[in-house]
Design a protein around this motif. Structure first.
Motif, short mmCIF file in Angstrom:
data_model
loop_
_atom_site.label_atom_id
_atom_site.label_comp_id
_atom_site.label_asym_id
_atom_site.label_seq_id
_atom_site.Cartn_x
_atom_site.Cartn_y
_atom_site.Cartn_z
N LEU A 214 -12.24 8.03 1.51
CA LEU A 214 -12.67 7.20 0.38
C LEU A 214 -14.16 6.87 0.45
O LEU A 214 -14.83 6.77 -0.56
CB LEU A 214 -11.82 5.92 0.32
CG LEU A 214 -11.83 5.22 -1.03
CD1 LEU A 214 -11.35 6.15 -2.14
CD2 LEU A 214 -10.98 3.96 -1.00
N PHE A 268 -10.85 11.85 8.49
CA PHE A 268 -9.89 12.96 8.32
C PHE A 268 -10.54 14.31 8.59
O PHE A 268 -10.13 15.32 8.00
CB PHE A 268 -9.27 12.92 6.92
CG PHE A 268 -8.84 11.55 6.46
CD1 PHE A 268 -7.92 10.82 7.20
CD2 PHE A 268 -9.37 10.96 5.32
CE1 PHE A 268 -7.52 9.55 6.80
CE2 PHE A 268 -8.98 9.68 4.93
CZ PHE A 268 -8.06 8.99 5.66
N ARG A 384 -7.08 16.04 8.93
CA ARG A 384 -5.95 15.32 9.49
C ARG A 384 -5.00 16.26 10.24
O ARG A 384 -3.78 16.24 10.04
CB ARG A 384 -5.18 14.55 8.43
CG ARG A 384 -4.43 13.40 9.09
CD ARG A 384 -3.85 12.45 8.10
NE ARG A 384 -3.24 11.35 8.83
CZ ARG A 384 -3.30 10.10 8.47
NH1 ARG A 384 -3.95 9.75 7.40
NH2 ARG A 384 -2.71 9.18 9.18
N GLY A 694 2.24 3.17 10.28
CA GLY A 694 1.17 3.23 9.27
C GLY A 694 0.51 4.59 9.23
O GLY A 694 0.20 5.12 8.16
N HIS A 697 2.93 6.98 7.44
CA HIS A 697 2.89 6.79 5.98
C HIS A 697 1.66 7.47 5.39
O HIS A 697 1.73 8.16 4.37
CB HIS A 697 2.80 5.30 5.63
CG HIS A 697 4.03 4.51 5.95
ND1 HIS A 697 4.06 3.14 5.86
CD2 HIS A 697 5.26 4.89 6.33
CE1 HIS A 697 5.27 2.71 6.19
NE2 HIS A 697 6.01 3.75 6.49
N GLY A 698 0.51 7.23 6.01
CA GLY A 698 -0.74 7.76 5.47
C GLY A 698 -0.80 9.27 5.55
O GLY A 698 -1.22 9.94 4.59
N GLU A 702 -1.07 12.15 2.52
CA GLU A 702 -2.06 13.23 2.43
C GLU A 702 -1.35 14.59 2.37
O GLU A 702 -1.79 15.50 1.67
CB GLU A 702 -3.04 13.16 3.60
CG GLU A 702 -3.95 11.94 3.45
CD GLU A 702 -5.11 11.90 4.43
OE1 GLU A 702 -5.07 12.59 5.45
OE2 GLU A 702 -6.06 11.15 4.16
N LEU B 135 -7.26 3.64 -5.33
CA LEU B 135 -6.80 4.67 -4.39
C LEU B 135 -6.99 4.22 -2.95
O LEU B 135 -7.96 3.55 -2.61
CB LEU B 135 -7.59 5.97 -4.60
CG LEU B 135 -7.47 6.62 -5.98
CD1 LEU B 135 -8.34 7.87 -6.05
CD2 LEU B 135 -6.02 6.96 -6.31
N CYS B 136 -6.00 4.61 -2.14
CA CYS B 136 -6.10 4.38 -0.70
C CYS B 136 -5.79 5.72 -0.05
O CYS B 136 -4.81 6.37 -0.40
CB CYS B 136 -5.09 3.33 -0.24
SG CYS B 136 -4.97 3.24 1.55
N ARG B 137 -6.62 6.17 0.88
CA ARG B 137 -6.41 7.46 1.54
C ARG B 137 -5.67 7.30 2.87
O ARG B 137 -5.31 8.29 3.48
CB ARG B 137 -7.76 8.15 1.79
CG ARG B 137 -8.51 8.52 0.53
CD ARG B 137 -7.90 9.70 -0.20
NE ARG B 137 -8.08 10.95 0.50
CZ ARG B 137 -7.09 11.85 0.68
NH1 ARG B 137 -5.88 11.60 0.24
NH2 ARG B 137 -7.33 12.97 1.31
N CYS B 138 -5.53 6.07 3.34
CA CYS B 138 -5.01 5.88 4.71
C CYS B 138 -3.55 5.45 4.78
O CYS B 138 -2.82 5.91 5.64
CB CYS B 138 -5.81 4.81 5.45
SG CYS B 138 -7.56 5.16 5.67
N THR B 139 -3.14 4.52 3.92
CA THR B 139 -1.88 3.81 4.19
C THR B 139 -0.65 4.40 3.53
O THR B 139 0.47 4.05 3.91
CB THR B 139 -1.94 2.36 3.67
OG1 THR B 139 -2.06 2.40 2.24
CG2 THR B 139 -3.13 1.62 4.26
#
Lengths: 806, 162
Positions: A214, A268, A384, A694, A697-698, A702, B135-139
Motif C-alpha cells: 500500500l 511483500f 510474499r 493474521g 488471513h493476509g 493476496e 484497501l488493506c494489503r496485509c490483514t
C-alpha cells in the motif's frame, strides 16, 4: 523466600513468551497516526525528485531537452544519464548479476523506464518540471512474447551485452537469452517418462503480477558534506545490503553511509531491490547539498518497480496405473523483462524453483529454467513467497490435479498415495533439497475431515447431474492444495546475495534494572517483529517481553543482517535471537553461581531465574543478576550483560500445510462465490498464534487476488494495461471471504526453538487452492487447464469453450 | 503560482493556510500542517489510505483540493482520540489485530468512525460494504471487520449506560 516464589505457570505467563497471543506493541503508534513512514520525513531545505518516464516499451532516445524545465520556478536540476556517466552511476548492478540503467542510456527498454530526474522545491514543482522536459524518441520493434525472443528477426534488446556469450549464470545462446539453469537428472527422468504407464503433460502459466504494497517505494537521501556522511531513509527490506551496495557503487566508504528503514507500509518483496530513484536521490543530494526526497506514485510502482512471477512451466508427470508417481520433468521459460533484476541468492537464478517436487515422494525429476529478456519492467521478486516457491507450488499442485484427471482418480487420494511419509524425514528430494521435518498425512486428514470432504464430493456430483438436467447454472469447485515451502535462506555455504552470506543477527543489551534492548539485522514491514522477537527472548532470558525493546532498520546501530523477505526473519534472525539469549543466560549463570557461592553446574534454569539444584529456596532471578552484572566485581567475568549472535542456519526450513477452498461458479456470468476456505498450517513452533493467524488471513487474500484477477498485463506494443488500481485487482472487504485457520505443530529439528516461518505459506498454498477450485468445478465437463487469473471474463470463456452455454 | 488563503477547522483547531490553488487536501494536511496520519497510497481515490472526515462525510483527501475544504471541518485520525483517551475503534483494532503494517490504518479507522456514526448497528455485510473504499494489503480484512463490529457493540454499550 520460597513462599514468595510464584508457581512456574504464573511466572511463565508473566513473561508473555513463546506461544502467547501477545497484543502488538507497534499498534499504539499505528492506530494513532503516529507511524513514521519515509514520506512523513520533512527536513529543512529538502527538495523533491520525480522522473520523466518513457511512454514507449522500446525506443532510441534521440535527444533530451531540459532547457524549458530548468527555466521553471522551483526547478533546481534535471539529471540525465549524461550527468551520471562521469560518476559511473548511469548503470547500476542488479541483485542477479546483471546491470540496469539508472537513467535511459541511449535507449529505453520498457514502458515507464526512468529517463530523467527532475529535482525541485516540492512535488508540484517537480511535476511541472517533468512535464516540461522534452524527449525525442525513435520507436523500435517491441518484444513482449518470451517465446519469440530467439526467433529470426527478433529485436535485440540489450545491445550493451549483445556479444557476450557468457552471463552471470553461465552460457547465453542468444542476445535475448539470460541463462539456462538446470537441476536434477535429465536422462534418468526422460527414461522414466518413456517407460511410464501414464504421463500427463501440460503448460502451466503463472502470470505476471506485482506485490503492490500500500505504501509505494521512496527515500530521502541526505549528504552531509561537512562530515562526509550520507544518510538514506527509505523503503528497504534489506538495509545492510543496501548500505554495502551503495558503498560499492558510489565509492563512499561504508562507515560513512547510514541506511535507515523507518516504518514500512508493506513490502511483500517489492522493497528488496535497489531502484533508480534511490541512486538519483543520492546523486541529487550530493549535487544540491540538501536532502532530496523521492516518492513514487502508484502507477510508477506498478509499472516500473519489481514485478513477480511470469513463469511458463511446461510439465510432464508420470505414474503407475494405480497412481504412484514415478517422475517429473519441468521446463520453465522465465520472462525477466529488460534487465535481470531478480532478487535470488546468487547460485539460484531461478530461486528455489527446484522445490517443485512439492510434498511428494518423486524418485526422479529434472528442471530446466531459461531466463529471457523482453520489453517489460525488470524484477522477478518473491511476492510474499520464498524465491520462486509459489511458482513451484502452483506448478506441482496443478500437475497433481491434471494427473488425477488422467488417472481417473480422486485428487485427494492421489496426494495421500504420494505424500512423503513422516518416517522419511529428513527427506532427500530428487532435486537436491533436504526437507527438515514433516507430517503431511496428519494435517491432510484433519483438513479433509474439517471440510467434510466426502460429503462435498457427493454434493458436487449431485450438482453436476442437476446442471445437466438444466436445474441449476451454478457449479461447485473443491480446490485442494498441499504445499511444502522452503524458506529461511539461508546457509552461507550455498546462499548469498551479491556475495553477502545470508546469515542474520541479534544483539542484546540487558540494562541494570533488568529490562533490555535487542537489535536485529531484519526489518519489519508489518509482521510485528517488535512483538514476536521480544517473545522469543522473554522465553530465553526470563525477562518479560514488555520490558524488552526491539529495534531494527538502522545500519549504524543494528548488527549486520540480510533483511526481511523469503520468510527468513523467524528461521534466521529468530534463531539468532534465541542464540544470543542463550549467551546472555550462560553469562548470567556464572554471575548467579558467584552470588550464590556455588559451582555453575550446581544451578538449573527455572523460567526466570537460576536455582540451586535441590535447594529451591536459593535462587537469583534474571533481574537480580542483571543488576549484579553492573555492580559486582566478579573474578574472571567482565561487567555488563550483553551478547551478539550471528546465526548461519544449517539448513532451510520447510513449512507445509493443507488448504481447501470451496467455490460456487456461475456458468453464465463467470462470477464466483467463495463458500469456504480452510487453511491448516504447520510452521513448527508457534511464537504468537494471533500474529500467525493474521499472516494467514493476509497471505490468503493476496493469493485470492493473484488467482482470481490480479495481473500486470501488456499489450502488443508493450503498454502496461493494468497500471492503476482501477485495473490492477486488489480485493476489497466485499470480495474477501472469512477464513477458517487451523494448525499442526512439527518443529524444525535444526532451529533453536523449532520455528519455521509462516508469512508466505498462505500465498504459496492459497494460489493453487483457489485456482484448483475453479478447475475442479469444470472437471466433469472436460477442463484440464486454463490460465490464471480466473477473472469473470476468463471463467466465462472457459464455460463457453466447454460448450456450457449451448 | 499565486497562492490563496484556505481556512479550515482541523481536529478542533482553526487554521489559515496560504497555499497554491492546486494543492491537494492530503498534501496541505501532511506537508503544511504536519498531520501525517493520513497517507497517500494511490493518488486516485482507490485505496482510501488518505481518508479523512470532512463536514461529516468520509472523503479521499488525495482527490480533494485544499481550496475545496475552505470553511470545512476536518477530522483526521489524530483528532479521533488521544494517547490518554483512545477512541474505542483504536482500542478494538489493537485488541483484534486489525492492522499489520499500519499504512491503511488511519484511513481505515477514520472511515469506520464515520460508518458507525451513520449506522451504529451494522451487520457484517454492511461493515464490509462500508469499508470497501479502503484497501488493506496485509490483514485480509477479517480482523478489521471484527474490530469494527466489536467497536460498534462497545460504543452502543457506552451510549446505553450514559
Amino acid at each position: 523466600m520460597n513462599e514468595a516464589t510464584p508457581p512456574k505457570e504464573e511466572r511463565t505467563a508473566a513473561l508473555s513468551g513463546l506461544g502467547t497471543s501477545r497484543k502488538r506493541v507497534e499498534d499504539a503508534r499505528f492506530t494513532q497516526g503516529k507511524g513514521n513512514y519515509v514520506d512523513d520525513l520533512k527536513m529543512p531545505g529538502m527538495l523533491f525528485g520525480d522522473f520523466v518516464r518513457s511512454p514507449y516499451a522500446h525506443a532510441r532516445v534521440k535527444s533530451i531537452d531540459t532547457e524549458k524545465a530548468m527555466a521553471l520556478p522551483g526547478v533546481h536540476a534535471v539529471l540525465t544519464a549524461a550527468d551520471l556517466e562521469p560518476l559511473g552511476l548511469h548503470w547500476m548492478p542488479t541483485l542477479a548479476g546483471d546491470k540496469q540503467m539508472v537513467l535511459a542510456d541511449g535507449k529505453v527498454l520498457f514502458q515507464a523506464q526512468e529517463v530523467a530526474f527532475v529535482v525541485a522545491d516540492d512535488r508540484y514543482a517537480a511535476a511541472d518540471g517533468v512535464a516540461a522536459v522534452k524527449v525525442e524518441y525513435e520507436e523500435l520493434p517491441v518484444l513482449v512474447d518470451p517465446f519469440k525472443a530467439e526467433s529470426d528477426g527478433a529485436p535485440v534488446l540489450r545491445e550493451d551485452i549483445a556479444d557476450q556469450t557468457e552471463g552471470a549464470h553461465g552460457p547465453r545462446r542468444h542476445p535475448n537469452h539470460i541463462f539456462t539453469w538446470e537441476s536434477g537428472d535429465r536422462e534418468a527422468t526422460e527414461a522414466v517418462l518413456a517407460e511410464a504407464d501414464v504421463v500427463a503433460e501440460e503448460m502451466i502459466y503463472y502470470h505476471r503480477t506485482h506485490p503492490c504494497p500500500l505504501e509505494p517505494c521512496g527515500c530521502v537521501a541526505s549528504m552531509d558534506k561537512v562530515n562526509g556522511k550520507l544518510t538514506v531513509w527509505g523503503t528497504f527490506q534489506a538495509p545492510h545490503a543496501v548500505r554495502t551496495v551503495a558503498s560499492l557503487i558510489s565509492g563512499i566508504a561504508e562507515h560513512n553511509i547510514r541506511i535507515i528503514s523507518p516504518d514500512i507500509g508493506g513490502g511483500f518483496g517489492n522493497k528488496v531491490g535497489v531502484y533508480p530513484g534511490y541512486v538519483c536521490s543520492i546523486v541529487a543530494s550530493i549535487v544540491t547539498g540538501v536532502p532530496v526526497k523521492w516518492i513514487e506514485d502508484r502507477s510508477d510502482n506498478l509499472m516500473a518497480t519489481a514485478f513477480a512471477r511470469d513463469y511458463w512451466m511446461k510439465g510432464r508427470i508420470s505414474a503407475t496405473k494405480d497412481g504412484k508417481i514415478t517422475g517429473l520433468h519441468c521446463h520453465t521459460t522465465a520472462d525477466h523483462g529488460a534487465f535481470d533484476a531478480c532478487a535470488d541468492p546468487t547460485k539460484f537464478p531461478a530461486g528455489f524453483m527446484n522445490i517443485c517436487t512439492g510434498s511428494y515422494d518423486i524418485p526422479t525429476a529434472y528442471l530446466a529454467v531459461d531466463g529471457i529478456y523482453t520489453n517489460k519492467a525488470p524484477g522477478g521478486v518473491a511476492y510474499r513467497c520464498s524465491f520462486r516457491v509459489t511458482e513451484a507450488a502452483y506448478f506441482i499442485e496443478r500437475m497433481i490435479e491434471i494427473l488425477a484427471i488422467k488417472l481417473g482418480m480422486d485428487a485427494a487420494e492421489l496426494r495421500v498415495k504420494n505424500f512423503i511419509k513422516k518416517d522419511q524425514f529428513p527427506y532427500q528430494s530428487a532435486l537436491g533439497w533436504e526437507y527438515d521435518s514433516g507430517d503431511y498425512h496428519t494435517g491432510w486428514d484433519k483438513a479433509l475431515k474439517a471440510v467434510g470432504y466426502e460429503d462435498l464430493r457427493k454434493e458436487q456430483a449431485a450438482r453436476v447431474e442437476a446442471f445437466k438436467r438444466g436445474e441449476t447454472r451454478m457449479l461447485l469447485g473443491i480446490g485442494l492444495s498441499h504445499f511444502t515451502e522452503i524458506v529461511g535462506a539461508g546457509p552461507v555455504k550455498n546462499c548469498d546475495i551479491l556475495g553477502l552470506g545470508m546469515f542474520d543477527s541479534c544483539e542484546i543489551r540487558i540494562h541494570p534494572t533488568g529490562s533490555a534492548i535487542a537489535r536485529l539485522g531484519t526489518i519489519s514491514q508489518g509482521q510485528g517483529h517488535a512483538t514476536t522477537f521480544a517473545q522469543i527472548l522473554a522465553s530465553e532470558i526470563g525477562l518479560p517481553a514488555e520490558d524488552i525493546t526491539l529495534e531494527e532498520g538502522d545500519t549504524d546501530t543494528a548488527p549486520y543482517g540480510l533483511g526481511t523477505y523469503g520468510s527468513r526473519s523467524t528461521p534466521v534472525a529468530g534463531a539468532a535471537t534465541a542464540m544470543a539469549g542463550r549467551k546472555i543466560r550462560a553469562k548470567a549463570q556464572m554471575i548467579a553461581a558467584y552470588l550464590l557461592e556455588v559451582h555453575d553446574n550446581d544451578l538449573e534454569w527455572d523460567v526466570d531465574r537460576f536455582v540451586v539444584k535441590g535447594s529451591p529456596e536459593r535462587f537469583k532471578t534474571m533481574k537480580e543478576i542483571a543488576f549484579a552484572s553492573y555492580n559486582q566485581a566478579i573474578p574472571g567475568v567482565e561487567p555488563g550483560l550483553e551478547a551478539v549472535s550471528y546465526y548461519d542456519p544449517p539448513n532451510m526450513t520447510y513449512p507445509f500445510g493443507s488448504y481447501i477452498c470451496v467455490m460456487e461458479i456461475n456458468v453464465d456470468t463467470g462470477t464466483t462465490e467463495i463458500r469456504q476456505v480452510y487453511a491448516l498450517d504447520d510452521c513448527g513452533t508457534r511464537i504468537n498464534p494471533m500474529i500467525i493467524e493474521g499472516q494467514v488471513h493476509g497471505g490468503l487474500t493476496e493469493a485470492l487476488a493473484i488467482a482470481m484477477g490480479q495481473e500486470i498485463a501488456y499489450d502488443e506494443q508493450g503498454n502496461v494495461t493494468t497500471g492503476t488500481l482501477m485495473d490492477f485487482f486488489v480485493p476489497t472487504a466485499v470480495e474477501t471471504p472469512n477464513y477458517q485457520t487451523d494448525y499442526t505443530v512439527t518443529p524444525s529439528p535444526h532451529h533453536p526453538i523449532g520455528a519455521k516461518g509462516v508469512g508466505e505459506s498462505p500465498n504459496v498454498g492459497g494460489v493453487p487452492a483457489f485456482s484448483n477450485a475453479v478447475h475442479d468445478a469444470f472437471r466433469a465437463f472436460g477442463l484440464t487447464q486454463s490460465n490464471m487469473p480466473h477473472d469473470h471474463w476468463r471463467i466465462w470463456k472457459t464455460a463457453q469453450s466447454l460448450g456450457l452455454h449451448d | 503560482m499565486e497562492k490563496m488563503h484556505v481556512k479550515m477547522n482541523v481536529n478542533g483547531k482553526e487554521v489559515d493556510l496560504l497555499t497554491e490553488p492546486r494543492t491537494l487536501l492530503i498534501h496541505a494536511l501532511r506537508e503544511e500542517l504536519g498531520i501525517t496520519g493520513p497517507h497517500v497510497g494511490c493518488s486516485s481515490s482507490h485505496c482510501g489510505a488518505c481518508t479523512v472526515d470532512m463536514n461529516g462525510m468520509s472523503v479521499k483527501s488525495c482527490t480533494v483540493f485544499a481550496a475545496q475544504a475552505n470553511g470545512a471541518e476536518i477530522t483526521t485520525i489524530e483528532g479521533l482520540g488521544s494517547p490518554d483517551a483512545l477512541h474505542v475503534l483504536q482500542e478494538m483494532f489493537k485488541e483484534h489485530h486489525g492492522l499489520q503494517c499500519g499504512y491503511c490504518t488511519p484511513g481505515m479507522i477514520t472511515r469506520a468512525y464515520r460508518l458507525l456514526q451513520e449506522n451504529p448497528n451494522p451487520t457484517e455485510e454492511e461493515v464490509r460494504f462500508g469499508i470497501a473504499g479502503n484497501l488493506c494489503r496485509c490483514t485480509g480484512y477479517q480482523n478489521i471487520v471484527k474490530a469494527i463490529l466489536e467497536a460498534a457493540a462497545k460504543m452502543n454499550e457506552i451510549k446505553e449506560s450514559a
